[in-house]
Write a protein that holds these residues in place. Structure first.
Motif, PDB file in Angstrom:
ATOM      1  N   THR A 182      -8.375  -1.349   0.888  1.00 12.40           N
ATOM      2  CA  THR A 182      -9.498  -1.526   3.444  1.00 12.40           C
ATOM      3  C   THR A 182      -8.285  -1.107   3.822  1.00 12.40           C
ATOM      4  O   THR A 182      -6.564  -1.419   3.395  1.00 12.40           O
ATOM      5  CB  THR A 182      -9.948  -2.469   2.545  1.00 12.40           C
ATOM      6  OG1 THR A 182      -9.355  -3.615   3.172  1.00 12.40           O
ATOM      7  CG2 THR A 182     -10.902  -2.363   2.204  1.00 12.40           C
ATOM      8  N   LEU A 183      -7.373  -0.549   4.761  1.00 13.52           N
ATOM      9  CA  LEU A 183      -6.683  -0.592   6.037  1.00 13.52           C
ATOM     10  C   LEU A 183      -7.742  -1.604   7.109  1.00 13.52           C
ATOM     11  O   LEU A 183      -8.583  -0.511   7.831  1.00 13.52           O
ATOM     12  CB  LEU A 183      -6.380   0.988   6.770  1.00 13.52           C
ATOM     13  CG  LEU A 183      -5.122   0.656   7.780  1.00 13.52           C
ATOM     14  CD1 LEU A 183      -4.387  -0.389   6.872  1.00 13.52           C
ATOM     15  CD2 LEU A 183      -5.456   2.004   7.733  1.00 13.52           C
ATOM     16  N   ILE A 204      -4.924   8.243   5.819  1.00 17.24           N
ATOM     17  CA  ILE A 204      -5.970   7.006   6.519  1.00 17.24           C
ATOM     18  C   ILE A 204      -4.640   6.433   7.427  1.00 17.24           C
ATOM     19  O   ILE A 204      -4.423   6.390   8.697  1.00 17.24           O
ATOM     20  CB  ILE A 204      -6.751   5.433   6.290  1.00 17.24           C
ATOM     21  CG1 ILE A 204      -7.759   7.218   5.318  1.00 17.24           C
ATOM     22  CG2 ILE A 204      -7.049   5.014   6.906  1.00 17.24           C
ATOM     23  CD1 ILE A 204      -9.065   7.123   5.621  1.00 17.24           C
ATOM     24  N   VAL A 205      -3.317   5.641   7.109  1.00 12.24           N
ATOM     25  CA  VAL A 205      -2.439   5.606   8.612  1.00 12.24           C
ATOM     26  C   VAL A 205      -2.237   6.450   9.587  1.00 12.24           C
ATOM     27  O   VAL A 205      -2.678   6.365  10.577  1.00 12.24           O
ATOM     28  CB  VAL A 205      -1.303   5.280   7.854  1.00 12.24           C
ATOM     29  CG1 VAL A 205      -0.641   4.547   8.336  1.00 12.24           C
ATOM     30  CG2 VAL A 205      -2.348   4.159   6.569  1.00 12.24           C
ATOM     31  N   GLY A 207       0.351  -1.233  -0.455  1.00 15.64           N
ATOM     32  CA  GLY A 207      -0.122  -0.015  -0.074  1.00 15.64           C
ATOM     33  C   GLY A 207       0.857   1.607   0.243  1.00 15.64           C
ATOM     34  O   GLY A 207      -0.126   2.438  -0.044  1.00 15.64           O
ATOM     35  N   ALA A 208       2.394   0.698  -0.460  1.00 13.89           N
ATOM     36  CA  ALA A 208       2.901   2.807   0.124  1.00 13.89           C
ATOM     37  C   ALA A 208       2.716   3.103  -1.129  1.00 13.89           C
ATOM     38  O   ALA A 208       3.100   4.540  -0.631  1.00 13.89           O
ATOM     39  CB  ALA A 208       5.075   2.047   0.591  1.00 13.89           C
ATOM     40  N   THR A 209       1.904   2.873  -2.108  1.00 14.00           N
ATOM     41  CA  THR A 209       2.331   3.801  -3.504  1.00 14.00           C
ATOM     42  C   THR A 209       0.911   3.981  -3.618  1.00 14.00           C
ATOM     43  O   THR A 209       0.956   4.961  -4.541  1.00 14.00           O
ATOM     44  CB  THR A 209       2.736   3.546  -4.815  1.00 14.00           C
ATOM     45  OG1 THR A 209       1.641   2.182  -5.334  1.00 14.00           O
ATOM     46  CG2 THR A 209       4.371   2.572  -5.169  1.00 14.00           C
ATOM     47  N   HIS A 210       0.088   4.068  -2.797  1.00 12.92           N
ATOM     48  CA  HIS A 210      -1.318   4.701  -2.564  1.00 12.92           C
ATOM     49  C   HIS A 210      -1.867   5.499  -2.095  1.00 12.92           C
ATOM     50  O   HIS A 210      -1.154   6.012  -0.866  1.00 12.92           O
ATOM     51  CB  HIS A 210      -2.629   3.713  -2.360  1.00 12.92           C
ATOM     52  CG  HIS A 210      -4.003   4.042  -2.738  1.00 12.92           C
ATOM     53  ND1 HIS A 210      -4.528   4.612  -2.270  1.00 12.92           N
ATOM     54  CD2 HIS A 210      -5.003   3.161  -3.539  1.00 12.92           C
ATOM     55  CE1 HIS A 210      -6.039   4.913  -3.109  1.00 12.92           C
ATOM     56  NE2 HIS A 210      -5.996   4.100  -3.632  1.00 12.92           N
ATOM     57  N   GLU A 211      -2.032   7.038  -2.719  1.00 15.22           N
ATOM     58  CA  GLU A 211      -2.189   7.943  -2.578  1.00 15.22           C
ATOM     59  C   GLU A 211      -2.831   7.930  -1.522  1.00 15.22           C
ATOM     60  O   GLU A 211      -2.389   9.021  -0.952  1.00 15.22           O
ATOM     61  CB  GLU A 211      -2.384   9.509  -3.732  1.00 15.22           C
ATOM     62  CG  GLU A 211      -0.817   9.515  -5.222  1.00 15.22           C
ATOM     63  CD  GLU A 211       0.436   9.663  -4.226  1.00 15.22           C
ATOM     64  OE1 GLU A 211       0.097  10.935  -3.209  1.00 15.22           O
ATOM     65  OE2 GLU A 211       1.458   8.868  -4.645  1.00 15.22           O
ATOM     66  N   SER A 212      -4.244   7.690  -0.979  1.00 10.31           N
ATOM     67  CA  SER A 212      -4.913   8.097  -0.623  1.00 10.31           C
ATOM     68  C   SER A 212      -4.544   7.561   1.048  1.00 10.31           C
ATOM     69  O   SER A 212      -5.093   7.536   1.988  1.00 10.31           O
ATOM     70  CB  SER A 212      -5.665   7.565  -1.129  1.00 10.31           C
ATOM     71  OG  SER A 212      -6.905   7.169  -1.237  1.00 10.31           O
ATOM     72  N   LEU A 213      -3.761   6.400   1.088  1.00 16.06           N
ATOM     73  CA  LEU A 213      -3.174   5.598   2.236  1.00 16.06           C
ATOM     74  C   LEU A 213      -2.469   6.489   3.590  1.00 16.06           C
ATOM     75  O   LEU A 213      -2.753   6.186   4.916  1.00 16.06           O
ATOM     76  CB  LEU A 213      -2.444   4.347   1.699  1.00 16.06           C
ATOM     77  CG  LEU A 213      -1.835   3.066   3.042  1.00 16.06           C
ATOM     78  CD1 LEU A 213      -3.555   2.643   3.749  1.00 16.06           C
ATOM     79  CD2 LEU A 213      -1.339   2.733   2.871  1.00 16.06           C
ATOM     80  N   PRO A 249     -13.209  -4.151  12.532  1.00 16.83           N
ATOM     81  CA  PRO A 249     -13.643  -3.488  11.917  1.00 16.83           C
ATOM     82  C   PRO A 249     -11.803  -3.226  11.079  1.00 16.83           C
ATOM     83  O   PRO A 249     -11.183  -2.855  11.609  1.00 16.83           O
ATOM     84  CB  PRO A 249     -13.886  -2.881  12.588  1.00 16.83           C
ATOM     85  CG  PRO A 249     -13.822  -2.277  14.202  1.00 16.83           C
ATOM     86  CD  PRO A 249     -13.521  -3.765  14.545  1.00 16.83           C
ATOM     87  N   PHE A 250     -12.981  -1.974  10.162  1.00 12.65           N
ATOM     88  CA  PHE A 250     -12.235  -2.200   9.134  1.00 12.65           C
ATOM     89  C   PHE A 250     -12.224  -1.153   7.992  1.00 12.65           C
ATOM     90  O   PHE A 250     -13.247  -0.068   7.919  1.00 12.65           O
ATOM     91  CB  PHE A 250     -11.119  -3.139   8.188  1.00 12.65           C
ATOM     92  CG  PHE A 250     -12.277  -3.538   7.085  1.00 12.65           C
ATOM     93  CD1 PHE A 250     -12.234  -2.932   5.616  1.00 12.65           C
ATOM     94  CD2 PHE A 250     -13.296  -4.429   7.678  1.00 12.65           C
ATOM     95  CE1 PHE A 250     -13.490  -3.343   5.016  1.00 12.65           C
ATOM     96  CE2 PHE A 250     -13.927  -4.517   6.465  1.00 12.65           C
ATOM     97  CZ  PHE A 250     -14.079  -4.633   4.923  1.00 12.65           C
ATOM     98  N   ILE A 251     -10.988   0.474   7.751  1.00 11.63           N
ATOM     99  CA  ILE A 251     -11.504   1.028   6.511  1.00 11.63           C
ATOM    100  C   ILE A 251     -11.983   1.368   5.059  1.00 11.63           C
ATOM    101  O   ILE A 251     -10.060   0.517   4.917  1.00 11.63           O
ATOM    102  CB  ILE A 251     -11.014   1.757   7.492  1.00 11.63           C
ATOM    103  CG1 ILE A 251     -10.879   2.299   8.736  1.00 11.63           C
ATOM    104  CG2 ILE A 251     -11.757   3.980   6.604  1.00 11.63           C
ATOM    105  CD1 ILE A 251      -9.728   3.578   9.732  1.00 11.63           C
ATOM    106  N   VAL A 252     -12.064   1.751   4.624  1.00 12.04           N
ATOM    107  CA  VAL A 252     -11.772   1.263   3.383  1.00 12.04           C
ATOM    108  C   VAL A 252     -11.737   3.028   3.168  1.00 12.04           C
ATOM    109  O   VAL A 252     -12.476   3.708   3.324  1.00 12.04           O
ATOM    110  CB  VAL A 252     -13.309   1.430   2.268  1.00 12.04           C
ATOM    111  CG1 VAL A 252     -13.481   1.195   0.679  1.00 12.04           C
ATOM    112  CG2 VAL A 252     -14.216   0.257   2.301  1.00 12.04           C
ATOM    113  N   TYR A 253     -10.325   2.909   1.820  1.00 10.77           N
ATOM    114  CA  TYR A 253      -9.949   4.141   1.561  1.00 10.77           C
ATOM    115  C   TYR A 253     -10.012   4.865   0.102  1.00 10.77           C
ATOM    116  O   TYR A 253     -10.323   3.564  -0.737  1.00 10.77           O
ATOM    117  CB  TYR A 253      -7.970   3.993   2.546  1.00 10.77           C
ATOM    118  CG  TYR A 253      -7.610   2.728   1.943  1.00 10.77           C
ATOM    119  CD1 TYR A 253      -7.243   3.757   0.709  1.00 10.77           C
ATOM    120  CD2 TYR A 253      -7.041   2.087   2.195  1.00 10.77           C
ATOM    121  CE1 TYR A 253      -6.593   3.234   0.471  1.00 10.77           C
ATOM    122  CE2 TYR A 253      -6.314   1.383   1.560  1.00 10.77           C
ATOM    123  CZ  TYR A 253      -5.867   1.492   0.256  1.00 10.77           C
ATOM    124  OH  TYR A 253      -5.118   0.927   0.075  1.00 10.77           O
ATOM    125  N   GLY A 254      -9.762   5.668   0.016  1.00  9.46           N
ATOM    126  CA  GLY A 254      -9.525   6.538  -0.926  1.00  9.46           C
ATOM    127  C   GLY A 254      -9.740   8.170  -1.344  1.00  9.46           C
ATOM    128  O   GLY A 254      -9.552   8.492  -0.750  1.00  9.46           O
TER     129      GLY A 254
END
Length: 119
Positions: free
Chosen positions: A53-54, A32-33, A23-29, A72-77
């Motif tokens: 997801t995270l 959230i992290v 996930g390191a290259t996903h701009e919206s992560l 629970p988990f988070i859907v990011y974007g």
């Protein structure tokens, strides 16, 4: 790609966006992290980004059985950010900011989930 060996290392790699980290290259992560890391009960869990997801896992690998991924988990974007219970069983909410998503996920983590990790 090997997974981090423990909770603290997993968070560190995600926060630093270390190359080769899931996930390191996903701009919206990163937003959230950072928001999830600011929540003490989430910070004590193993962060695992996958398929947009995270997820927050009860332990670091190796994983045996399905009970490590029952939180629970988070859907990011892009907003709204969605927070689901394990397995997409229930939509716990949709919120506008990463901080609200992290707080919502944290609010649905049982107190014993973090204690089991030993953190």
């Amino acid at each position: 790609m090997s997974e981090a060996p423990d909770v603290a290392t997993a968070w560190c790699r995600l926060l630093e966006r270390r190359p080769g980290t899931r996930g390191a290259t996903h701009e919206s992560l990163p937003a959230i992290v950072e928001a999830a890391h600011a929540e003490p009960c989430l910070r004590g869990l193993y962060p695992f980004p996958t398929h947009g997801t995270l997820r927050f896992l009860r332990s670091a690998p190796p994983w045996h059985g399905p009970d490590h991924d029952d939180l629970p988990f988070i859907v990011y974007g892009v907003p709204p950010y969605k927070v689901y219970s394990s397995g997409y069983a229930d939509l716990l909410g949709e919120v506008a900011t990463p901080e609200e998503a992290a707080a919502l996920a944290a609010g649905h983590v049982a107190a014993d989930a973090v204690m089991e990790t030993g953190e």
